[in-house]
Design a protein around this motif. Structure first.
Motif, PDB file in Angstrom:
ATOM      1  N   GLN A 103      53.719 -55.134 -28.853  1.00 29.32           N
ATOM      2  CA  GLN A 103      55.017 -54.512 -28.585  1.00 29.32           C
ATOM      3  C   GLN A 103      54.836 -53.183 -27.841  1.00 29.32           C
ATOM      4  O   GLN A 103      55.533 -52.903 -26.860  1.00 29.32           O
ATOM      5  CB  GLN A 103      55.751 -54.286 -29.904  1.00 29.32           C
ATOM      6  CG  GLN A 103      57.101 -53.641 -29.767  1.00 29.32           C
ATOM      7  CD  GLN A 103      57.719 -53.375 -31.126  1.00 29.32           C
ATOM      8  OE1 GLN A 103      57.028 -53.023 -32.084  1.00 29.32           O
ATOM      9  NE2 GLN A 103      59.019 -53.559 -31.214  1.00 29.32           N
ATOM     10  N   GLN A 104      53.887 -52.364 -28.286  1.00 31.11           N
ATOM     11  CA  GLN A 104      53.644 -51.088 -27.635  1.00 31.11           C
ATOM     12  C   GLN A 104      53.060 -51.277 -26.231  1.00 31.11           C
ATOM     13  O   GLN A 104      53.366 -50.513 -25.322  1.00 31.11           O
ATOM     14  CB  GLN A 104      52.724 -50.221 -28.497  1.00 31.11           C
ATOM     15  CG  GLN A 104      53.350 -49.795 -29.805  1.00 31.11           C
ATOM     16  CD  GLN A 104      54.630 -49.020 -29.598  1.00 31.11           C
ATOM     17  OE1 GLN A 104      54.639 -47.981 -28.946  1.00 31.11           O
ATOM     18  NE2 GLN A 104      55.729 -49.530 -30.132  1.00 31.11           N
ATOM     19  N   ALA A 105      52.240 -52.298 -26.043  1.00 28.61           N
ATOM     20  CA  ALA A 105      51.682 -52.582 -24.715  1.00 28.61           C
ATOM     21  C   ALA A 105      52.793 -52.967 -23.734  1.00 28.61           C
ATOM     22  O   ALA A 105      52.804 -52.505 -22.592  1.00 28.61           O
ATOM     23  CB  ALA A 105      50.643 -53.695 -24.807  1.00 28.61           C
ATOM     24  N   ALA A 137      56.286 -51.275 -19.208  1.00 28.73           N
ATOM     25  CA  ALA A 137      57.636 -51.017 -18.689  1.00 28.73           C
ATOM     26  C   ALA A 137      57.797 -49.554 -18.281  1.00 28.73           C
ATOM     27  O   ALA A 137      58.396 -49.257 -17.238  1.00 28.73           O
ATOM     28  CB  ALA A 137      58.683 -51.402 -19.728  1.00 28.73           C
ATOM     29  N   MET A 138      57.237 -48.649 -19.072  1.00 31.32           N
ATOM     30  CA  MET A 138      57.361 -47.229 -18.749  1.00 31.32           C
ATOM     31  C   MET A 138      56.559 -46.876 -17.494  1.00 31.32           C
ATOM     32  O   MET A 138      57.012 -46.071 -16.671  1.00 31.32           O
ATOM     33  CB  MET A 138      56.914 -46.392 -19.942  1.00 31.32           C
ATOM     34  CG  MET A 138      57.870 -46.508 -21.122  1.00 31.32           C
ATOM     35  SD  MET A 138      57.249 -45.714 -22.613  1.00 31.32           S
ATOM     36  CE  MET A 138      57.447 -44.005 -22.177  1.00 31.32           C
ATOM     37  N   ILE A 139      55.373 -47.466 -17.350  1.00 30.64           N
ATOM     38  CA  ILE A 139      54.570 -47.226 -16.143  1.00 30.64           C
ATOM     39  C   ILE A 139      55.330 -47.731 -14.922  1.00 30.64           C
ATOM     40  O   ILE A 139      55.424 -47.042 -13.896  1.00 30.64           O
ATOM     41  CB  ILE A 139      53.192 -47.904 -16.256  1.00 30.64           C
ATOM     42  CG1 ILE A 139      52.337 -47.198 -17.302  1.00 30.64           C
ATOM     43  CG2 ILE A 139      52.481 -47.913 -14.897  1.00 30.64           C
ATOM     44  CD1 ILE A 139      51.076 -47.946 -17.677  1.00 30.64           C
ATOM     45  N   ARG A 140      55.877 -48.934 -15.019  1.00 31.10           N
ATOM     46  CA  ARG A 140      56.632 -49.477 -13.885  1.00 31.10           C
ATOM     47  C   ARG A 140      57.853 -48.618 -13.576  1.00 31.10           C
ATOM     48  O   ARG A 140      58.190 -48.415 -12.407  1.00 31.10           O
ATOM     49  CB  ARG A 140      57.028 -50.922 -14.182  1.00 31.10           C
ATOM     50  CG  ARG A 140      55.834 -51.863 -14.120  1.00 31.10           C
ATOM     51  CD  ARG A 140      56.154 -53.232 -14.642  1.00 31.10           C
ATOM     52  NE  ARG A 140      57.350 -53.781 -14.031  1.00 31.10           N
ATOM     53  CZ  ARG A 140      57.444 -54.967 -13.455  1.00 31.10           C
ATOM     54  NH1 ARG A 140      56.382 -55.746 -13.423  1.00 31.10           N
ATOM     55  NH2 ARG A 140      58.565 -55.390 -12.939  1.00 31.10           N
ATOM     56  N   SER A 192      52.482 -55.621  -9.651  1.00 29.92           N
ATOM     57  CA  SER A 192      51.084 -55.915  -9.969  1.00 29.92           C
ATOM     58  C   SER A 192      50.681 -55.465 -11.372  1.00 29.92           C
ATOM     59  O   SER A 192      49.613 -55.842 -11.846  1.00 29.92           O
ATOM     60  CB  SER A 192      50.161 -55.255  -8.945  1.00 29.92           C
ATOM     61  OG  SER A 192      50.118 -53.849  -9.127  1.00 29.92           O
ATOM     62  N   TRP A 193      51.494 -54.692 -12.048  1.00 31.42           N
ATOM     63  CA  TRP A 193      51.144 -54.207 -13.383  1.00 31.42           C
ATOM     64  C   TRP A 193      51.219 -55.353 -14.376  1.00 31.42           C
ATOM     65  O   TRP A 193      52.219 -56.058 -14.461  1.00 31.42           O
ATOM     66  CB  TRP A 193      52.056 -53.051 -13.786  1.00 31.42           C
ATOM     67  CG  TRP A 193      51.599 -51.798 -13.126  1.00 31.42           C
ATOM     68  CD1 TRP A 193      52.019 -51.317 -11.922  1.00 31.42           C
ATOM     69  CD2 TRP A 193      50.588 -50.926 -13.585  1.00 31.42           C
ATOM     70  NE1 TRP A 193      51.326 -50.178 -11.612  1.00 31.42           N
ATOM     71  CE2 TRP A 193      50.444 -49.912 -12.621  1.00 31.42           C
ATOM     72  CE3 TRP A 193      49.788 -50.885 -14.714  1.00 31.42           C
ATOM     73  CZ2 TRP A 193      49.528 -48.880 -12.761  1.00 31.42           C
ATOM     74  CZ3 TRP A 193      48.882 -49.848 -14.856  1.00 31.42           C
ATOM     75  CH2 TRP A 193      48.760 -48.863 -13.888  1.00 31.42           C
ATOM     76  N   ARG A 194      50.137 -55.545 -15.128  1.00 32.47           N
ATOM     77  CA  ARG A 194      50.008 -56.655 -16.079  1.00 32.47           C
ATOM     78  C   ARG A 194      49.630 -56.146 -17.462  1.00 32.47           C
ATOM     79  O   ARG A 194      48.985 -55.117 -17.599  1.00 32.47           O
ATOM     80  CB  ARG A 194      48.920 -57.644 -15.624  1.00 32.47           C
ATOM     81  CG  ARG A 194      49.149 -58.243 -14.266  1.00 32.47           C
ATOM     82  CD  ARG A 194      50.164 -59.378 -14.357  1.00 32.47           C
ATOM     83  NE  ARG A 194      50.344 -60.022 -13.077  1.00 32.47           N
ATOM     84  CZ  ARG A 194      51.357 -59.790 -12.256  1.00 32.47           C
ATOM     85  NH1 ARG A 194      52.277 -58.934 -12.573  1.00 32.47           N
ATOM     86  NH2 ARG A 194      51.462 -60.434 -11.122  1.00 32.47           N
ATOM     87  N   THR A 195      49.993 -56.913 -18.463  1.00 35.89           N
ATOM     88  CA  THR A 195      49.565 -56.696 -19.839  1.00 35.89           C
ATOM     89  C   THR A 195      48.799 -57.930 -20.256  1.00 35.89           C
ATOM     90  O   THR A 195      49.327 -59.040 -20.183  1.00 35.89           O
ATOM     91  CB  THR A 195      50.780 -56.491 -20.763  1.00 35.89           C
ATOM     92  OG1 THR A 195      51.532 -55.386 -20.288  1.00 35.89           O
ATOM     93  CG2 THR A 195      50.350 -56.238 -22.193  1.00 35.89           C
ATOM     94  N   PRO A 248      51.990 -39.849 -17.499  1.00 34.10           N
ATOM     95  CA  PRO A 248      53.245 -39.463 -18.135  1.00 34.10           C
ATOM     96  C   PRO A 248      53.775 -40.523 -19.100  1.00 34.10           C
ATOM     97  O   PRO A 248      54.343 -40.194 -20.145  1.00 34.10           O
ATOM     98  CB  PRO A 248      54.210 -39.271 -16.956  1.00 34.10           C
ATOM     99  CG  PRO A 248      53.347 -39.021 -15.782  1.00 34.10           C
ATOM    100  CD  PRO A 248      52.088 -39.788 -16.022  1.00 34.10           C
ATOM    101  N   ALA A 249      53.566 -41.794 -18.771  1.00 39.04           N
ATOM    102  CA  ALA A 249      54.019 -42.860 -19.668  1.00 39.04           C
ATOM    103  C   ALA A 249      53.217 -42.854 -20.965  1.00 39.04           C
ATOM    104  O   ALA A 249      53.777 -42.994 -22.058  1.00 39.04           O
ATOM    105  CB  ALA A 249      53.903 -44.222 -18.979  1.00 39.04           C
ATOM    106  N   VAL A 250      51.901 -42.675 -20.862  1.00 38.66           N
ATOM    107  CA  VAL A 250      51.052 -42.623 -22.059  1.00 38.66           C
ATOM    108  C   VAL A 250      51.445 -41.431 -22.924  1.00 38.66           C
ATOM    109  O   VAL A 250      51.580 -41.556 -24.145  1.00 38.66           O
ATOM    110  CB  VAL A 250      49.559 -42.561 -21.661  1.00 38.66           C
ATOM    111  CG1 VAL A 250      48.680 -42.258 -22.866  1.00 38.66           C
ATOM    112  CG2 VAL A 250      49.136 -43.863 -20.996  1.00 38.66           C
ATOM    113  N   ASN A 251      51.626 -40.282 -22.309  1.00 38.29           N
ATOM    114  CA  ASN A 251      52.007 -39.089 -23.074  1.00 38.29           C
ATOM    115  C   ASN A 251      53.355 -39.257 -23.749  1.00 38.29           C
ATOM    116  O   ASN A 251      53.537 -38.851 -24.901  1.00 38.29           O
ATOM    117  CB  ASN A 251      52.019 -37.857 -22.172  1.00 38.29           C
ATOM    118  CG  ASN A 251      50.640 -37.435 -21.738  1.00 38.29           C
ATOM    119  OD1 ASN A 251      49.642 -37.782 -22.367  1.00 38.29           O
ATOM    120  ND2 ASN A 251      50.569 -36.714 -20.641  1.00 38.29           N
TER     121      ASN A 251
END
Length: 131
Positions: free
Chosen positions: A27-29, A34-37, A56-59, A107-110
């Motif tokens: 769920q967090q991934a 989504a936040m990175i995108r 291109s962003w994948r989980t 910024p998304a990680v933080n």
């Protein structure tokens, strides 16, 4: 709580650890992706030109004992350049480049770090609350 009941409660909770941890990690991934995108959809992050970098962003989930993990990333070569920029680069034919950074991952990680901690506190409540 009676200490005599501690052993049986831990035994009952043990079966819930792996599934709850995996569910919370996945769920967090998905949320981090989504936040990175979102951050890669315009300033202060990179602008969307073709949408290929955004898409291109994948989980990629993976199993670990008693839980789960996930890798979030992109295979696009511009990912590192967009996140960190480069200050003084000259290519093979002598062209000089300056690329400012357009941070979108950090910024998304933080931003997610407090949410991540709270999500695992909630998972612990679900694991041990029903024991």
């Amino acid at each position: 709580m009676d200490l005599e009941d501690l052993g049986p409660r831990l035994e009952r909770a043990a079966g819930r650890v792996g599934p709850e941890v995996n569910r919370t990690v996945q769920q967090q991934a998905r949320l981090l992706r989504a936040m990175i995108r979102w951050n890669a959809s315009g300033r202060p992050g990179p602008n969307i030109i073709t949408g290929q970098y955004f898409d291109s962003w994948r989980t990629e989930p993976f199993a670990v004992p008693d839980g789960g993990g996930a890798v979030i990333g992109t295979d696009r070569p511009q990912g590192r350049r967009l996140e960190f920029g480069f200050w003084d680069m000259t290519d093979r034919i002598g062209r000089h480049f300056f690329q400012p950074p357009y941070p979108h991952v950090e910024p998304a990680v933080n931003e997610l770090s407090d949410e991540y901690r709270d999500a695992f506190k909630d998972a612990l409540d679900r694991i041990f609350g029903g024991a």
